[in-house]
Design a protein around this motif. Structure first.
Motif, mmCIF file in Angstrom:
data_model
loop_
_atom_site.group_PDB
_atom_site.id
_atom_site.type_symbol
_atom_site.label_atom_id
_atom_site.label_comp_id
_atom_site.label_asym_id
_atom_site.label_seq_id
_atom_site.Cartn_x
_atom_site.Cartn_y
_atom_site.Cartn_z
ATOM 1 N N TYR A 153 6.291 3.380 5.333
ATOM 2 C CA TYR A 153 4.971 2.347 4.396
ATOM 3 C C TYR A 153 3.618 2.515 4.150
ATOM 4 O O TYR A 153 2.343 1.923 3.643
ATOM 5 C CB TYR A 153 4.313 1.079 5.845
ATOM 6 N N GLU A 173 10.346 1.952 -0.554
ATOM 7 C CA GLU A 173 10.942 0.935 0.123
ATOM 8 C C GLU A 173 11.237 -0.457 -0.396
ATOM 9 O O GLU A 173 10.603 -0.450 -2.318
ATOM 10 C CB GLU A 173 10.399 0.075 1.504
ATOM 11 N N HIS A 174 12.478 -0.894 -0.328
ATOM 12 C CA HIS A 174 13.440 -1.708 -1.279
ATOM 13 C C HIS A 174 13.220 -3.031 -0.487
ATOM 14 O O HIS A 174 13.037 -3.730 0.481
ATOM 15 C CB HIS A 174 14.545 -1.672 -1.104
ATOM 16 N N LYS A 175 11.795 -3.548 -0.907
ATOM 17 C CA LYS A 175 10.823 -4.901 -0.500
ATOM 18 C C LYS A 175 11.179 -6.168 -1.008
ATOM 19 O O LYS A 175 12.013 -6.048 -1.709
ATOM 20 C CB LYS A 175 10.127 -4.316 -0.551
ATOM 21 N N GLU A 220 4.185 5.412 11.550
ATOM 22 C CA GLU A 220 5.142 6.451 11.782
ATOM 23 C C GLU A 220 5.985 5.023 11.927
ATOM 24 O O GLU A 220 5.969 4.681 13.127
ATOM 25 C CB GLU A 220 4.692 7.651 12.671
ATOM 26 N N PRO A 221 7.633 5.745 12.109
ATOM 27 C CA PRO A 221 8.516 4.953 12.310
ATOM 28 C C PRO A 221 8.405 4.883 13.936
ATOM 29 O O PRO A 221 8.941 3.405 14.337
ATOM 30 C CB PRO A 221 9.660 5.773 12.613
ATOM 31 N N GLN A 222 7.868 5.565 14.862
ATOM 32 C CA GLN A 222 7.966 4.910 16.479
ATOM 33 C C GLN A 222 6.603 4.454 16.746
ATOM 34 O O GLN A 222 6.181 4.255 17.816
ATOM 35 C CB GLN A 222 8.103 6.104 17.298
ATOM 36 N N ALA A 223 5.548 4.500 15.537
ATOM 37 C CA ALA A 223 4.324 3.696 15.558
ATOM 38 C C ALA A 223 3.718 2.979 14.316
ATOM 39 O O ALA A 223 2.968 3.564 13.702
ATOM 40 C CB ALA A 223 3.440 5.642 16.105
ATOM 41 N N GLY A 224 4.122 1.781 14.996
ATOM 42 C CA GLY A 224 3.172 0.597 14.225
ATOM 43 C C GLY A 224 2.622 0.556 15.331
ATOM 44 O O GLY A 224 0.959 0.368 14.358
ATOM 45 N N ILE A 274 1.260 -8.924 7.882
ATOM 46 C CA ILE A 274 1.858 -8.057 8.699
ATOM 47 C C ILE A 274 1.214 -7.094 8.423
ATOM 48 O O ILE A 274 1.001 -6.433 9.627
ATOM 49 C CB ILE A 274 3.249 -7.748 8.006
ATOM 50 N N VAL A 288 4.562 -10.138 3.279
ATOM 51 C CA VAL A 288 3.674 -8.579 4.006
ATOM 52 C C VAL A 288 2.530 -8.609 4.454
ATOM 53 O O VAL A 288 1.844 -8.138 5.250
ATOM 54 C CB VAL A 288 3.955 -7.002 3.222
#
Lengths: 570, 570
Positions: free
Chosen positions: A195, A253-255, A165-169, A427, A424
């Motif tokens: 993602y 997403e534009h990756k 989530e946005p705040q939980a990578g 990552i 990626v």
């Protein structure tokens, strides 16, 4: 020169680096004979070379796009996915009871890797399904297994993983998605996930999302997380797809790369989900799946490295410039520095591939025999296979561009795409920093026993090579001893930041040393042949890197944190 | 946090790492006082921060494009170029007789570097002009100088370099472009040139191409090449632009990065040109220009590294995740592995910048004093500054993406652009392989004398630090001794392939060791301060890499070429 799956390399490694006989003597994998192994890899190789590799540029040039809430994939991807599904490649390791082939992980790994080299952005779709199949096999209820597994294995449906989530990578425990018990065996799932690879698409009729969420009153952090299966369309009892569920694709997403793989932001609004595993057992279930997914991502790195290497070699052999060199080809491959780049690329692809296969083999032996030491071996090798495989992907793709000279940055030559696509992989599925921390913390909770046993075995192998290759054996043996010392130093650190400060260099050194031992073993099987020559290059020129890395690995946290954030910003 | 030019760092380095007083005592640079230096760097910093940095994304998102034979540059680039020109930054090192500022190269280098960090694709335009100004100052006739230099220095016109042809890349001598004497003092130039940076654009009224071509009957190879100045519009005697010349833009390349910089295929059809330097003296003239251009490209790498570092640091400090760490910021910068990445980035930017400035300083001292040993020092350091600066650009940009985690590959965060933009810098102006070959061959034609003198000086500096920092000094001193041994080994190799086989690792080791000595010198000027802490990290954790590299550097050609092209393709 088009892409050719490295079938010969896999067969060589399975035959000579791994104890294939031991695996074939287990009840579980007795059918994976040498003949079957060869037939399967050759068949998969054909699919990669003829069907998948031609799609790779399509993905880059015609990215997946979101139109009126519907994702349209790149030209040919639906057909490519169908070919993968129909070949049985999605479920090659899955339980035969649900339509899988029950083959060992060494074959799944090899096939996944060659598919990544052919077209990584498409290969990511079956890779996600494989992870889901595994999670459901281990943690799904019988009803879920019976309904979902045959569909996922056949490729009629696909699977995704929804953690971030946005705040939980990397800090998964910070997630906020909610699940509420509907009282009818289902849950209402709400939240936003980012993602999500292949989160939506048009290559299969249903998409099954495994979603991490928190039940009311559940504790903070990772302990309070549960896992839910949330299909895009709610299945009817007969397996046909029914009503649309409360899940939608917010955006793609534009990756930098992987344009052919739709990376979605997914929105869940009281979507109907089914619990997988026990309440608040979500992280445990996710971990089962993540370990194999990590090995799979390592293989993506190796696959792309192979493709980038082949592409660069082909360019180099074709590019006539300057006077004719050593082999008289008149190509730039005869120039010493270009040759150095090509040999380094090939030697690293070999090492990374061999490490990945060794990890898969340990998993197979663990699954076939239930032996805890094989389980520990697989657990130890997983972060190394993931991080070194993907680092190798990036490094080899980078060098591949360098071999091309100015042409390397011209997009039409397709040399740069490998580096963009593979970027990626260092990552996702846990950054390579997370892998290294996993290695020096969780995987050393045994006090370094698994690492010590591995080093013992490596040294035994090395001793066998000493009569034939004294110099190489000595370099490898010394390196193992240095690894052992570093491991002992690490394990003695109770302050985990002393381990974490040097975790990445430690992992890189471990991969270098493992790679050397595997190269040496290959040399023993090909005395006087090209594999011996490649091993010599790797061991005498690339292995020495480990010493500097191990110095860094054992330097501790004090001097690191002495460079404060204020100093960094000054 | 927007980009901030690293003015403090340049001032610190000029004051403490270089003997600025010695430079200021020369007649040529006596006006470059400490006050002038500070004022100039601060003024340039302001331009970078306020005017150029905001253009960087424009270049990427709105690439230069060719429309009906005319190149339209990215939004704001024309204004940005005008601001650079009006600030006098193009001609800051040029002869005051023609409107230049006559400032030392250390200042030009610093300003070029900070402009690269702000917007590399635009900065490439003045960098090309600077190369041309220098070539014309050294090799142009008086008439050419009087007509062209004021225009190039003011930025009314720009310059390009035209070396490469499809079949002649690193092997410049293979070029086929032709020049025919018109008998009126001009020549008719015909041929096609590729990879021409800023080959056409709309930011200035005329574009002056320096073109390598061959006169009728000239020998094959580099010996037969002459250099011609071919303007897009033929100037009138009064300096206004006249008739269109026979040069046209065939196409622009579709590149991995540097989208704001138009990379053109140029076609010359009996275009009118003027000879620069003697007939068949083209390569010598080009080399004058290339040496400084190489230093400039190294600076591009460092500039982008600085920007990528700042971007990653800003993200890390902003990203709160997990428990609060060492500095209690609660950001990921407190996690040991993220801190490691950030410190490595900063330490390498420092080393690469200090090496580049040391090279610029040697050039200045050579130009101011005519001393051959300074000339040799500059020649020795140039390939190191180019290759290590640009490698650092790529590495730091790569690590910057890694610090961003998943956000790193999302193009909107702009983290990936640094890596795409800087990628070509390890290739153009001579690939880094060519730089390394230059280092171990041409730059060692003195039998290693210049290298030996540099190592002597480094060791003297290191000895001065020993009482304060015995551990760091000892590590640096030992590393210098290893470099000396490796240099002696290289120089003793008559078979050049023995040198070339390990040229790149040799260059990398040299940069590591030089970087360590410069870090140590910085530590001496900041005892107990942040620069000492950064030096300690670099010297104790990153310097040890040199040993493995030097083993590789001295391994010779035999085992390399033993891996044949057949083996590579198997």
């Amino acid at each position: 020169m088009p892409y050719r799956a490295a079938v010969t390399d896999y067969l060589f490694m399975i035959d000579t680096l791994l104890d294939a006989d031991a695996l074939r003597q287990t009840t579980r994998f007795e059918e994976a004979t040498a003949d079957v192994t060869a037939a399967i890899l050759e068949e998969a190789g054909k699919l990669c070379d003829e069907v998948l590799a031609p799609l790779q540029r399509n993905g880059d040039l015609h990215p997946a796009r979101l139109e009126n809430g519907v994702v349209r994939t790149s030209p040919g991807f639906a057909e490519g996915f169908k070919a993968i599904a129909e070949g049985g490649w999605i479920g090659m390791g899955a339980d035969p009871e649900y339509g899988g082939m029950g083959l060992p992980m060494i074959l799944t790994s090899a096939v996944n890797e060659m598919m990544s080299g052919a077209c990584i952005s498409l290969q990511l779709a079956p890779l996600m399904s494989q992870g889901q199949i595994e999670a459901l096999e281990h943690h799904g209820s019988d009803a879920i297994k019976e309904l979902y597994l045959p569909k996922l294995i056949s490729g009629e449906w696909t699977g995704t993983m929804n953690l971030t989530e946005p705040q939980a990578g990397s800090d998964v425990g910070a997630l906020k998605s909610k699940a509420v018990d509907n009282g009818d065996g289902t849950y209402a799932i709400s939240g936003q996930k980012i993602y999500i690879s292949w989160g939506d698409h048009d290559v299969a009729e249903n998409i099954c999302h495994l979603v991490l969420a928190r039940l009311p009153g559940a504790p903070e952090g990772t302990k309070g997380i549960s896992l839910f299966l949330v299909p895009k369309f709610i299945p009817n009892a007969d397996g046909t797809v029914g009503a649309r569920n409360g899940v939608s694709t917010v955006s793609l997403e534009h990756k930098l790369g992987l344009h052919g793989s739709p990376t979605a932001v997914m929105q869940y609004d009281n979507a109907t989900g089914w619990l997988v595993g026990p309440e608040q057992g979500g992280m445990a279930a996710m971990f089962t799946m993540m370990n194999n997914a990590r090995l799979g991502v390592g293989g993506q790195g190796v696959g792309v490295a192979e493709a980038a290497y082949q592409h660069a070699l082909s360019y180099a052999l074709d590019r006539k410039q300057g006077r004719a060199g050593a082999d008289g080809t008149g190509s730039i491959a005869d120039h010493a520095d270009v040759r150095r780049m090509l040999v380094e690329m090939k030697a690293d692809v070999f090492a990374a591939r061999a490490i990945g296969l060794s990890c898969a083999y340990a998993l197979d032996m663990a699954n076939a025999t239930g032996d805890a030491s094989w389980r520990a071996r697989a657990a130890l090798l997983t972060p190394i296979a993931k991080a070194f495989g993907t680092d190798t992907g990036c490094n080899v793709a980078h060098t591949g561009v360098q071999v091309h000279g100015g042409m390397g940055v011209i997009e039409e030559t397709a040399a740069a795409q490998f580096g963009r696509d593979v970027r990626v992989t260092t990552i996702y599925e846990g950054t390579n920093g997370i892998q290294a921390m996993d290695l020096v913390a969780r995987k050393m909770m045994d006090g370094g026993e698994a690492a010590g046993l591995l080093l013992d075995e490596m040294e035994e192998d090395i001793e066998r090579a000493r009569p034939d290759f004294p110099n190489m054996a000595d370099a490898c043996w010394q390196a193992c001893e240095s690894m052992r010392e570093a491991t002992e130093w690490l394990v003695a650190q109770d302050d985990m930041n002393n381990r974490f400060a040097g975790a990445v260099p430690f992992l890189r050194a471990f991969a270098r040393v493992l790679g050397a031992q595997l190269h040496l073993k290959a040399a023993m099987a090909d005395k006087g042949g090209p594999r011996e020559k490649l091993a010599r290059f790797y061991i005498l020129r690339m292995l020495p890197e480990h010493a500097g890395l191990l110095t860094h690995a054992q330097a501790g946290e004090a001097d690191l944190f002495a460079v404060t954030t204020d100093a960094l910003a000054s």
